[in-house]
Design an enzyme around this catalytic site. Structure first.
Site, mmCIF file in Angstrom:
data_model
loop_
_atom_site.group_PDB
_atom_site.id
_atom_site.type_symbol
_atom_site.label_atom_id
_atom_site.label_comp_id
_atom_site.label_asym_id
_atom_site.label_seq_id
_atom_site.Cartn_x
_atom_site.Cartn_y
_atom_site.Cartn_z
ATOM 1 N N PHE A 183 16.602 -20.484 26.671
ATOM 2 C CA PHE A 183 16.020 -19.166 26.424
ATOM 3 C C PHE A 183 15.195 -19.170 25.148
ATOM 4 O O PHE A 183 15.619 -19.733 24.124
ATOM 5 C CB PHE A 183 17.114 -18.101 26.229
ATOM 6 C CG PHE A 183 18.053 -17.926 27.379
ATOM 7 C CD1 PHE A 183 17.814 -16.985 28.360
ATOM 8 C CD2 PHE A 183 19.221 -18.688 27.466
ATOM 9 C CE1 PHE A 183 18.706 -16.790 29.407
ATOM 10 C CE2 PHE A 183 20.121 -18.507 28.511
ATOM 11 C CZ PHE A 183 19.856 -17.560 29.480
ATOM 12 N N ASP A 184 14.054 -18.516 25.189
ATOM 13 C CA ASP A 184 13.372 -18.135 23.958
ATOM 14 C C ASP A 184 14.173 -16.991 23.331
ATOM 15 O O ASP A 184 14.990 -16.353 23.999
ATOM 16 C CB ASP A 184 11.936 -17.703 24.293
ATOM 17 C CG ASP A 184 11.134 -17.316 23.061
ATOM 18 O OD1 ASP A 184 11.437 -17.825 21.956
ATOM 19 O OD2 ASP A 184 10.217 -16.492 23.197
ATOM 20 N N GLY A 185 13.896 -16.718 22.046
ATOM 21 C CA GLY A 185 14.629 -15.654 21.370
ATOM 22 C C GLY A 185 13.913 -14.320 21.400
ATOM 23 O O GLY A 185 14.231 -13.432 22.202
ATOM 24 N N PHE A 202 13.232 -19.798 29.993
ATOM 25 C CA PHE A 202 12.659 -18.458 29.950
ATOM 26 C C PHE A 202 11.954 -18.218 28.618
ATOM 27 O O PHE A 202 12.537 -18.440 27.561
ATOM 28 C CB PHE A 202 13.750 -17.397 30.122
ATOM 29 C CG PHE A 202 14.452 -17.449 31.450
ATOM 30 C CD1 PHE A 202 13.797 -17.081 32.614
ATOM 31 C CD2 PHE A 202 15.782 -17.846 31.528
ATOM 32 C CE1 PHE A 202 14.443 -17.119 33.844
ATOM 33 C CE2 PHE A 202 16.446 -17.882 32.751
ATOM 34 C CZ PHE A 202 15.771 -17.516 33.909
ATOM 35 N N ASP A 226 8.519 -15.620 26.780
ATOM 36 C CA ASP A 226 7.630 -14.480 27.029
ATOM 37 C C ASP A 226 6.157 -14.846 26.951
ATOM 38 O O ASP A 226 5.308 -14.007 27.279
ATOM 39 C CB ASP A 226 7.918 -13.348 26.034
ATOM 40 C CG ASP A 226 7.565 -13.734 24.599
ATOM 41 O OD1 ASP A 226 8.086 -14.763 24.118
ATOM 42 O OD2 ASP A 226 6.768 -13.024 23.971
#
Length: 297
Positions: A161-163, A273, A275
């Site tokens: 995951f991105d943060g 994932f 954004d």
């Protein structure tokens, strides 16, 4: 949306995210609905190959050891018509996937059905459907074309995951975009002991954590990593936030603005994932990737 860590975790997935339907989608876009329908009917006996989300779905379903009380449920949420569902169901059965529920909407909006099925995570190749899911408070990602030659780890499911703007809100990232790196760094240092607001994937991360806490799962079978563009100078607020949420990561990579592709090549997640397309597009060349678009709510 209030926190919910009850199981099973419900994953909604489009047929084009689960299986490779690039050729079929090209026919739909270039030749229209009737040509697409006829092609699907003609190919009805031809089994579909795995798509971008297949490794993740297969791995998570394999965590279910008691069919009467599953830890993970997968639901097909498709714009296809019921008439064209046979090829999808046949491919699901051939690949040994225990998928029991499905919705085929004949092009109608899928948003209400995501809520009706209690979907926690929605994966799709259709950008508009992903936005619709996010607008309803459901963790949703727009998947990229499946990478060629991807071979997932068969013993451990890995999710990266991105943060900011994924697990956490986009608040801090907006400061970086509008005021620059120095202002962002100072802001995060000043607020180091103040938890970051939740992002669209906060609750699904908690729910995955509850899944991993099950006796037959554990970190040996389900692993999480944070892969963030943040530098080590802004790590404290991230770690304290996750600690307050009760979320344990197996790895955290603070990239300091460097490209993420090579790191992901080493970690080999079942899915990543982020954004931003600048990170997702290169990553999608080597591992399944899903973009979490920002929305104004």
């Amino acid at each position: 949306m209030p926190s919910d860590t009850s199981l099973p975790i419900v994953i909604g997935i489009s047929s084009r995210a689960l299986f490779r339907l690039e050729d079929e989608n090209a026919i739909f876009e270039q030749e229209g609905v009737e040509a697409y329908r006829q092609h699907q009917l003609d190919a009805e006996e031809s089994l579909l190959e795995p798509g971008s989300a297949f490794p993740l779905v297969q791995g998570l379903l394999n965590l279910n050891e008691a069919p009467s009380k599953p830890l993970v449920e997968v639901v097909i949420i498709s714009h296809n018509s019921p008439e064209l569902s046979l090829r999808i169901f046949r491919s699901i059965e051939d690949h040994g996937l225990d998928i029991r529920r499905a919705a085929f909407t004949s092009g109608a909006s899928i948003g209400p059905f995501l809520e009706a099925f209690g979907v926690d995570l929605f994966l799709s190749r259709d950008a508009a459907s992903v936005v619709e899911g996010l607008e309803r408070g459901i963790a949703s990602a727009h998947l990229y074309t499946p990478p060629e030659g991807f071979t997932p780890d068969e013993q451990q499911i890995r999710i990266a995951f991105d943060g900011d703007a994924v697990i956490f809100s986009a608040e801090a990232e907006r400061i970086y975009q509008s005021q620059g790196l120095h202002a962002f760094t100072e802001h995060e240092r000043e607020k180091a002991k103040e938890p970051l607001p939740e992002g669209p994937f906060a609750n699904v991360l908690r729910k995955l954590g509850a899944l991993r806490a099950q006796p037959n799962v554990g970190p040996a079978r389900l692993s999480f990593a944070l892969v963030t563009a943040r530098s080590a100078q802004t790590h404290e607020r991230v770690i304290r936030t996750l600690r307050q949420w009760g979320v344990t990561l197996d790895a955290a990579f603070f990239m300091g603005g460097s490209p993420k592709k090579h790191l992901l090549s080493a970690y080999k997640p079942h899915i990543f994932f982020d954004d931003q397309d600048v990170h997702c597009a290169p990553a999608a060349q080597i591992t399944p990737a899903g973009r979490v678009p920002s929305i104004d709510v």
